[in-house]
Structure formats: structure tokens, C-alpha cells
Enzyme design. Structure first.
Site, PDB file in Angstrom:
ATOM      1  N   HIS A 143      44.270  92.480  25.842  1.00  0.00           N
ATOM      2  CA  HIS A 143      43.311  91.542  25.230  1.00  0.00           C
ATOM      3  C   HIS A 143      43.611  90.124  25.712  1.00  0.00           C
ATOM      4  O   HIS A 143      42.727  89.383  26.146  1.00  0.00           O
ATOM      5  CB  HIS A 143      43.405  91.628  23.700  1.00  0.00           C
ATOM      6  CG  HIS A 143      42.586  90.621  22.957  1.00  0.00           C
ATOM      7  ND1 HIS A 143      41.457  90.948  22.242  1.00  0.00           N
ATOM      8  CD2 HIS A 143      42.749  89.280  22.810  1.00  0.00           C
ATOM      9  CE1 HIS A 143      40.952  89.836  21.691  1.00  0.00           C
ATOM     10  NE2 HIS A 143      41.717  88.816  22.024  1.00  0.00           N
ATOM     11  N   GLU A 144      44.909  89.745  25.637  1.00  0.00           N
ATOM     12  CA  GLU A 144      45.276  88.372  26.021  1.00  0.00           C
ATOM     13  C   GLU A 144      45.031  88.132  27.508  1.00  0.00           C
ATOM     14  O   GLU A 144      44.500  87.098  27.898  1.00  0.00           O
ATOM     15  CB  GLU A 144      46.757  88.113  25.696  1.00  0.00           C
ATOM     16  CG  GLU A 144      47.145  88.286  24.245  1.00  0.00           C
ATOM     17  CD  GLU A 144      46.212  87.594  23.269  1.00  0.00           C
ATOM     18  OE1 GLU A 144      46.209  87.970  22.092  1.00  0.00           O
ATOM     19  OE2 GLU A 144      45.462  86.688  23.672  1.00  0.00           O
ATOM     20  N   HIS A 147      41.496  87.442  28.456  1.00  0.00           N
ATOM     21  CA  HIS A 147      41.058  86.056  28.259  1.00  0.00           C
ATOM     22  C   HIS A 147      41.227  85.273  29.569  1.00  0.00           C
ATOM     23  O   HIS A 147      40.400  84.428  29.928  1.00  0.00           O
ATOM     24  CB  HIS A 147      41.863  85.371  27.150  1.00  0.00           C
ATOM     25  CG  HIS A 147      41.372  85.657  25.772  1.00  0.00           C
ATOM     26  ND1 HIS A 147      40.055  85.522  25.387  1.00  0.00           N
ATOM     27  CD2 HIS A 147      42.033  86.076  24.663  1.00  0.00           C
ATOM     28  CE1 HIS A 147      39.927  85.844  24.116  1.00  0.00           C
ATOM     29  NE2 HIS A 147      41.112  86.190  23.644  1.00  0.00           N
ATOM     30  N   TYR A 158      34.580  79.140  24.288  1.00  0.00           N
ATOM     31  CA  TYR A 158      35.232  79.833  23.182  1.00  0.00           C
ATOM     32  C   TYR A 158      34.741  79.331  21.819  1.00  0.00           C
ATOM     33  O   TYR A 158      35.506  78.883  20.962  1.00  0.00           O
ATOM     34  CB  TYR A 158      36.755  79.676  23.300  1.00  0.00           C
ATOM     35  CG  TYR A 158      37.548  80.728  22.566  1.00  0.00           C
ATOM     36  CD1 TYR A 158      38.413  80.394  21.517  1.00  0.00           C
ATOM     37  CD2 TYR A 158      37.453  82.077  22.925  1.00  0.00           C
ATOM     38  CE1 TYR A 158      39.152  81.355  20.854  1.00  0.00           C
ATOM     39  CE2 TYR A 158      38.197  83.037  22.268  1.00  0.00           C
ATOM     40  CZ  TYR A 158      39.040  82.678  21.236  1.00  0.00           C
ATOM     41  OH  TYR A 158      39.788  83.638  20.585  1.00  0.00           O
ATOM     42  N   GLU A 167      35.529  87.103  23.093  1.00  0.00           N
ATOM     43  CA  GLU A 167      36.423  87.924  22.270  1.00  0.00           C
ATOM     44  C   GLU A 167      36.137  89.418  22.432  1.00  0.00           C
ATOM     45  O   GLU A 167      37.050  90.232  22.580  1.00  0.00           O
ATOM     46  CB  GLU A 167      36.295  87.542  20.789  1.00  0.00           C
ATOM     47  CG  GLU A 167      37.287  86.505  20.374  1.00  0.00           C
ATOM     48  CD  GLU A 167      38.709  86.992  20.614  1.00  0.00           C
ATOM     49  OE1 GLU A 167      39.071  88.076  20.111  1.00  0.00           O
ATOM     50  OE2 GLU A 167      39.454  86.298  21.324  1.00  0.00           O
ATOM     51  N   ASP A 227      36.657  79.823  12.367  1.00  0.00           N
ATOM     52  CA  ASP A 227      37.016  80.667  13.520  1.00  0.00           C
ATOM     53  C   ASP A 227      36.192  80.323  14.762  1.00  0.00           C
ATOM     54  O   ASP A 227      35.630  81.194  15.437  1.00  0.00           O
ATOM     55  CB  ASP A 227      36.831  82.145  13.140  1.00  0.00           C
ATOM     56  CG  ASP A 227      37.249  83.130  14.226  1.00  0.00           C
ATOM     57  OD1 ASP A 227      38.206  82.832  14.972  1.00  0.00           O
ATOM     58  OD2 ASP A 227      36.609  84.202  14.306  1.00  0.00           O
ATOM     59  N   HIS A 232      36.016  85.731  16.329  1.00  0.00           N
ATOM     60  CA  HIS A 232      36.660  87.014  16.007  1.00  0.00           C
ATOM     61  C   HIS A 232      35.843  87.783  14.972  1.00  0.00           C
ATOM     62  O   HIS A 232      36.268  88.842  14.510  1.00  0.00           O
ATOM     63  CB  HIS A 232      38.073  86.782  15.452  1.00  0.00           C
ATOM     64  CG  HIS A 232      39.024  86.192  16.426  1.00  0.00           C
ATOM     65  ND1 HIS A 232      39.266  84.834  16.495  1.00  0.00           N
ATOM     66  CD2 HIS A 232      39.785  86.754  17.388  1.00  0.00           C
ATOM     67  CE1 HIS A 232      40.134  84.595  17.448  1.00  0.00           C
ATOM     68  NE2 HIS A 232      40.474  85.737  18.001  1.00  0.00           N
TER      69      HIS A 232
HETATM   70  C1  LIG Z   1      46.318  87.702  16.571  1.00  0.00           C
HETATM   71  C2  LIG Z   1      45.488  86.615  17.170  1.00  0.00           C
HETATM   72  C3  LIG Z   1      45.335  85.390  16.530  1.00  0.00           C
HETATM   73  C4  LIG Z   1      44.546  84.396  17.116  1.00  0.00           C
HETATM   74  C5  LIG Z   1      43.881  84.610  18.326  1.00  0.00           C
HETATM   75  C6  LIG Z   1      44.016  85.828  18.974  1.00  0.00           C
HETATM   76  C7  LIG Z   1      43.282  86.107  20.265  1.00  0.00           C
HETATM   77  O1  LIG Z   1      43.942  86.434  21.272  1.00  0.00           O
HETATM   78  O2  LIG Z   1      42.035  85.982  20.231  1.00  0.00           O
HETATM   79  C8  LIG Z   1      44.857  86.821  18.419  1.00  0.00           C
HETATM   80  O3  LIG Z   1      45.094  87.991  19.112  1.00  0.00           O
HETATM   81  C9  LIG Z   1      44.192  89.025  18.982  1.00  0.00           C
HETATM   82  O4  LIG Z   1      43.146  88.935  18.426  1.00  0.00           O
HETATM   83  C10 LIG Z   1      44.728  90.295  19.587  1.00  0.00           C
HETATM   84  C11 LIG Z   1      43.864  91.439  19.756  1.00  0.00           C
HETATM   85  C12 LIG Z   1      44.904  91.421  18.650  1.00  0.00           C
HETATM   86 ZN   LIG Z   2      41.254  86.890  21.782  1.00  0.00          ZN
END
Ligand SMILES: Cc1cccc(C(=O)O)c1OC(=O)C1CC1
Ligand SMILES: [Zn+2]
Length: 317
Positions: A143-144, A147, A158, A167, A227, A232
Site C-alpha cells: 500500500h505504502e 503511493h 491527496y 487511496e 481525513d 480513507h
Molecule cells: C495506518 C495509516 C495511517 C495514515 C495513513 C496511512 C496511509 O498509508 O494511507 C496509513 O496506512 C494505511 O492505510 C495502510 C493500509 C494500512
Molecule cells: Zn494510503
């Protein structure tokens, strides 16, 4: 520093054993994988917030202490995600020019977050209750890194709908990477590191975004300012679309014929890298995915029909 690429072994966050590439030098063994692109580098944040911290150094190339576990998974899963984009989509790292993959683990204190900073990945240890160390989940690492791929391609802003698509793309490729390696795959996000005391739950469900209170239809989108305008939250619309496109199903009375994970990966990768732009909204996401599927399978193909069905099922036209 001079040295040689060797294979290290260690224990991951979930107590599982794995091997990965390290760099043997006079100082000891660094977590540097020189076999992928311009290298994969894993750093120790030492529970501070200065990044990248210090390149991970080990005395005997065996990484089995509790403190090692987050680094073992960040390093291994970065390599696996590199391999997914290289072998499946012919993309050489996130910039398609072999960019170094840099991760920092043990970032902050009991930090309940993970992220892409714009130039590297950072992983908190979690507080041990809400989250375990974030690098312990392949779908989170992918996921990261997605990005970064997005930033170097569509560069979706974003916030609001473009941010929700940003996302969703990260959740989609997080899940497709998990399936590619058959790593206890599912359409959940972060299940391996979310609430260690509660089995079976997750940060998000792509199969049913409403389980986390997120929309599974455009008519239910969040329009507030939290957010970053619900990036998200409204990602649930794209996530449900992708789940239906891969697996099929009937949603709000609309039937979708599934095309399978691999074709979803091809359509979404082409959509992300050839057609989406920084300001794309969900309607443009549909048009872009239809064009990508048309390029790949033809205008009258079942795949194009399924893409239209999947977006219609979540109320996007
Ligand atoms: C835990 C978290 C907090 C804030 C941003 C993200 C982000 O990377 O958008 C994040 O990571 C995720 O959503 C990963 C998929 C679980
Ligand atoms: Zn993310």
C-alpha cells in the site's frame, strides 16, 4: 563501503521465518539489497522521528531478536513488492528507473501509523493494542509503496475524490501483491497488524467497506473535510468496485461478471499510469478504466463490459 551481497535470515513480526538479501562488510551485515534496482535500504529509526535513521547493521546476519522483526518484514516485503511491480507490470521500482526503496522502522514511540513521506516509507511499532508493527503486513507495505508509484505516475492530489482514488489504488495493489505471493491473501487491509488481540478484523474491508463505516456506493460518499476530504473513507467506493470487478457479484441490484485478479491488475495499472491525472474524480476514473480495458481487451470485450458494470454497481458514471 565495499562488501558482497549475501542472504540473511530472520524472524518477522508474526514470528515467521524468512530470508532476504543483505550486504556483508568489515563492519558486519547491512540491510541493503543490491540485487533490485538501485537498492533496497532498511533503516532503524531507534524510536525517534529523525529519518532515515541509521542503516540497519547486524553482527551475524541472523535477525531473530524481537527488535529485528519489524526490519525483517520491511526489508523482505519491500523486495517482494519490488518484484511484483517488476515481474507483473514491468515497472522498475516506483519511478520506473530503479529508484532506491528506503524504509525506516521503529519510527517514533508506539506510533500507530505507516506512510510514504514523498521519498521513503516509515513504519511505526504501533501501541501493541490497536496495532502491531506496521511492516508486519505485506498489504500495508505494498500500500505504502503504491503511493510512490502513484506520485510518479497519475500523481493524484491527496484530497477529496482524487485522494480517495489514490487511496483505493494503494489498497488495490496492496491486495493484489498479497494474492500474487499467496501470503494469506484476502480483500482486507492490515488484518495482520490490526488489533493483535482481536483475530479476524482489519483496518478496512474492500469486499464490504461498510464494515468500517465507509461507503460502498457513490451516493453514500463523505463530503466533509475530515481525513483530507475522506481519502480513507471514499476509497471504499473504488475498493468495492475493484472487489466486484475481480470476483463478480450483484451489488444494489447491478450484476458484475468478475474478470479475476490478474486482469484487474492490468486494467488498474494501465489506468493509473496512462490515463488518470492529478485532478481525476470518480467519473474520470470510470472513463479511464474503460479506456485502459479497451486498449487491453477491445471495445466489445467482456472485460470492458465488466468494468462498466463494476462502476455502475457503485453508482459511478
Ligand atoms: C495506518 C495509516 C495511517 C495514515 C495513513 C496511512 C496511509 O498509508 O494511507 C496509513 O496506512 C494505511 O492505510 C495502510 C493500509 C494500512
Ligand atoms: Zn494510503
Amino acid at each position: 563501503i565495499s562488501g558482497t551481497v549475501v542472504t540473511g535470515s530472520g524472524t518477522g513480526v508474526l514470528g515467521d521465518s524468512k530470508t532476504f538479501k543483505t550486504f556483508s562488510t568489515a563492519d558486519g551485515y547491512y540491510m541493503f539489497d543490491g540485487t533490485r534496482g538501485n537498492g533496497i535500504y532498511t533503516y532503524d529509526g531507534r524510536n525517534q522521528t529523525r529519518i532515515p535513521g541509521s542503516l540497519w547493521l547486524d553482527a551475524d546476519n541472523r535477525f531473530n531478536t524481537t527488535y529485528d522483526r519489524a526490519a525483517v518484514d520491511a526489508h523482505t516485503y519491500a523486495a517482494w513488492t519490488y518484484d511484483y511491480f517488476r515481474n507483473v507490470h514491468n515497472r522498475n521500482s516506483y519511478d520506473n528507473a530503479g529508484a532506491e526503496l528506503v524504509s525506516t522502522v521503529h519510527y517514533g514511540r508506539s506510533y500507530n501509523n505507516a506512510g510514504w513521506t514523498g521519498s521513503q516509507m516509515i513504519y511505526g511499532d504501533g501501541d501493541g493494542y490497536n496495532f502491531r508493527a506496521f511492516s508486519g503486513s505485506l498489504d500495508v507495505v505494498a500500500h505504502e509503496l503504491t503511493h510512490a508509484v502513484t506520485d510518479f505516475s497519475a500523481d493524484l492530489i491527496y484530497q477529496n475524490e482524487s485522494g480517495a482514488i489514490n487511496e483505493s489504488m494503494s489498497d488495490i495493489f496492496g491486495t493484489l501483491t498479497e494474492y500474487h505471493f499467496n501470503n494469506n491473501p484476502d480483500w482486507l487491509m492490515g488484518e495482520d497488524i490490526y488489533t493483535p488481540g482481536t483475530p479476524g478484523d482489519a483496518l478496512r474491508s474492500m469486499a464490504d467497506p461498510t464494515l468500517a463505516g465507509d461507503p460502498d456506493h457513490y451516493s453514500k460518499r463523505y463530503t466533509g473535510t475530515q481525513d483530507n476530504g475522506g481519502v480513507h473513507i471514499n476509497s471504499g467506493i473504488g475498493n468495492k468496485m475493484a472487489y466486484l470487478l475481480a470476483n463478480g457479484g450483484t451489488h444494489y441490484g447491478v450484476k458484475v461478471n468478475g474478470i479475476g485478479n490478474d486482469k484487474v491488475g492490468k486494467v488498474m495499472y494501465r489506468t493509473l499510469t496512462q490515463y488518470l491525472t492529478p485532478t481525476s474524480n470518480y467519473s474520470h476514473f470510470r472513463a479511464s478504466a474503460v479506456r485502459a480495458a479497451t486498449d487491453l481487451y477491445g471495445a466489445s470485450s467482456a472485460e470492458v463490459a465488466s468494468v462498466k458494470q463494476a462502476f455502475s454497481a457503485v453508482g459511478v458514471y
